[in-house]
Design an enzyme around this catalytic site. Structure first.
Site, mmCIF file in Angstrom:
data_model
loop_
_atom_site.group_PDB
_atom_site.id
_atom_site.type_symbol
_atom_site.label_atom_id
_atom_site.label_comp_id
_atom_site.label_asym_id
_atom_site.label_seq_id
_atom_site.Cartn_x
_atom_site.Cartn_y
_atom_site.Cartn_z
ATOM 1 N N TRP A 1 0.911 -1.221 -0.062
ATOM 2 C CA TRP A 1 0.344 0.191 -0.152
ATOM 3 C C TRP A 1 1.164 1.348 -0.240
ATOM 4 C CZ3 TRP A 1 -4.278 -0.514 -2.035
ATOM 5 C CH2 TRP A 1 -4.499 -1.864 -2.042
ATOM 6 N N ASP B 1 -2.249 6.757 6.193
ATOM 7 C CA ASP B 1 -3.354 5.533 6.097
ATOM 8 C C ASP B 1 -3.838 4.917 7.013
ATOM 9 O OD1 ASP B 1 -4.843 3.797 4.172
ATOM 10 O OD2 ASP B 1 -3.237 3.408 3.035
ATOM 11 N N LYS C 1 -13.369 -2.393 6.240
ATOM 12 C CA LYS C 1 -11.816 -2.830 6.970
ATOM 13 C C LYS C 1 -12.278 -3.207 8.672
ATOM 14 C CE LYS C 1 -8.631 -3.007 3.302
ATOM 15 N NZ LYS C 1 -8.268 -2.483 2.791
#
Ligand SMILES: *Cc1c(COP(=O)(O)O)cnc(C)c1O
Length: 360
Positions: free
Chosen positions: A102, A172, A196
């Site tokens: 990511w 993030d 999530k």
């Protein structure tokens, strides 16, 4: 029909209480005679839902008044572009810490807008750790420092918040937001795709320091401008109303369960026992440095990869689903976010021991 223990990395499990409440309110939200999906986003019913969600999030995360909460779309991936567009503020370079898949995507997108200084990278050790503060080669002229506190694919987590002096810090938090308390005041921007640990896909929560808004790069579309969205109460256009409502139910659920301190205690316990089971066995292995292991995403391999498909099949028969590891890593990955009951982790550990006995 009984519900399974779903170890998906995202979209992930939601608390059963939340799903039941949504079900009960599906066709008639609190006597309004309509579903939340059918409401005008500017009507007083939906406004009350939206405001309560925002207030509850502010309360559970202790978000100071210096920070705005935005409910946006486009996922965390859209933030990979919105962060440079909004935060460069006339500067030409930004620092990024590279700890996995990511981080890399965030870096690739930022390169479209500025020079990226990779302040540290754990790529050489195959992303099995996070760099220490002393390893960070930060540029004092950087517009901001971006990092990924929890790498969802590698299962690598920072055990500390990077110290960046006066340079704004961006995180993030897609796969660790709401998993424990954090000091929001240390961050310029926190963002998270909802799917999530917050709610359904389609919603992105962004927490942004107010004094940093309003200095976007030329040509920034209105939809991607934090200040425009803040002034419009995240309703510059029609927001993802139902996802916002469900996120609000999750925030209320977290509050009801004792807030982030309670979440942290349960999450730590769940993670500790799963790692302990992996470490106690020669059959299972987790490659991540112990002090960088994620509480939320636990990748592990079997001694014999030929057994992977049998493991997955038999786990599924026990109601343990979506354990297949990310294609880039292989093996297994158990994502154990807030909504994964402790009983799910216990059942997984018992199954792993039994599988090892039969096949080890
Ligand atoms: C899932 C994830 C993303 C991507 O989220 P989208 O909402 O699908 O864009 C980005 N970063 C991290 C850390 C993630 O876990």
């Amino acid at each position: 029909m009984s519900r399974v223990f779903n170890f998906s990395a995202g979209p992930a499990m939601l608390p059963e209480d939340v799903l039941k409440q949504a079900q009960a309110e599906m066709t008639d939200w609190q006597g309004s005679g309509m579903s939340v999906m059918e409401m005008s986003h500017r009507g007083k019913e939906f406004m009350s839902i939206a405001e309560k969600a925002s207030a509850d999030l502010r309360e559970i995360m202790a978000i100071p008044d210096s920070h705005e909460i935005l409910f946006l779309q486009g996922g965390a991936s859209c933030q990979f572009a919105m962060v440079p567009m909004n935060l460069l503020r006339g500067k030409s370079t930004a620092d990024y810490i590279n700890t996995g898949a990511w981080s890399k995507k965030a870096i690739a997108e930022a390169k479209r807008f500025c020079d990226v200084n990779v302040a540290a990278s754990s790529e050489a050790d195959k992303f099995s750790s996070a760099p220490a503060q002393s390893d960070l080669k930060l540029n004092p002229d950087a517009a901001y420092v971006h990092y990924t506190p929890n790498e969802t694919i590698g299962g690598v987590e920072f055990s500390y918040i990077p110290e960046t002096g006066d340079v704004p810090l961006v995180a993030d938090m897609s796969s660790m937001i709401l998993s424990r308390s954090i000091d929001v005041s240390k961050f310029a921007v926190i963002y998270a795709g909802a799917q999530k640990n917050i709610g359904p896909a389609g919603l992105t929560v962004v927490i942004v320091r107010k004094d940093l808004m309003g200095q976007t790069i030329d040509g920034t579309p209105s939809m991607l401008n934090y200040e425009v969205q803040a002034k419009a109460g995240s309703m510059y256009n029609t927001p993802p109303t139902y996802a916002w409502y469900l996120a609000g139910l999750v925030f209320a659920w977290v509050k009801d369960k004792g807030g982030l301190a309670a979440m942290a205690e349960i999450n730590k316990r769940k993670a500790d026992k799963l790692y302990a089971a992996i470490d106690a066995s020669d059959f299972y292995n987790n490659p991540v440095k112990p002090d960088c292991r994620s509480w939320m995403n636990v990748p592990f391999t079997l001694a014999d990869a030929e057994l992977d498909s049998v493991f997955l099949e038999q786990a599924k028969e026990k109601g343990l689903t979506t354990l297949k590891g990310h294609r880039s890593v292989g093996g297994m990955r158990a994502s154990i976010y807030n909504a994964m009951p402790e009983a799910g982790v216990d059942t997984l550990i018992a199954f792993m021991a039994e599988f090892e006995k039969r096949n080890g």
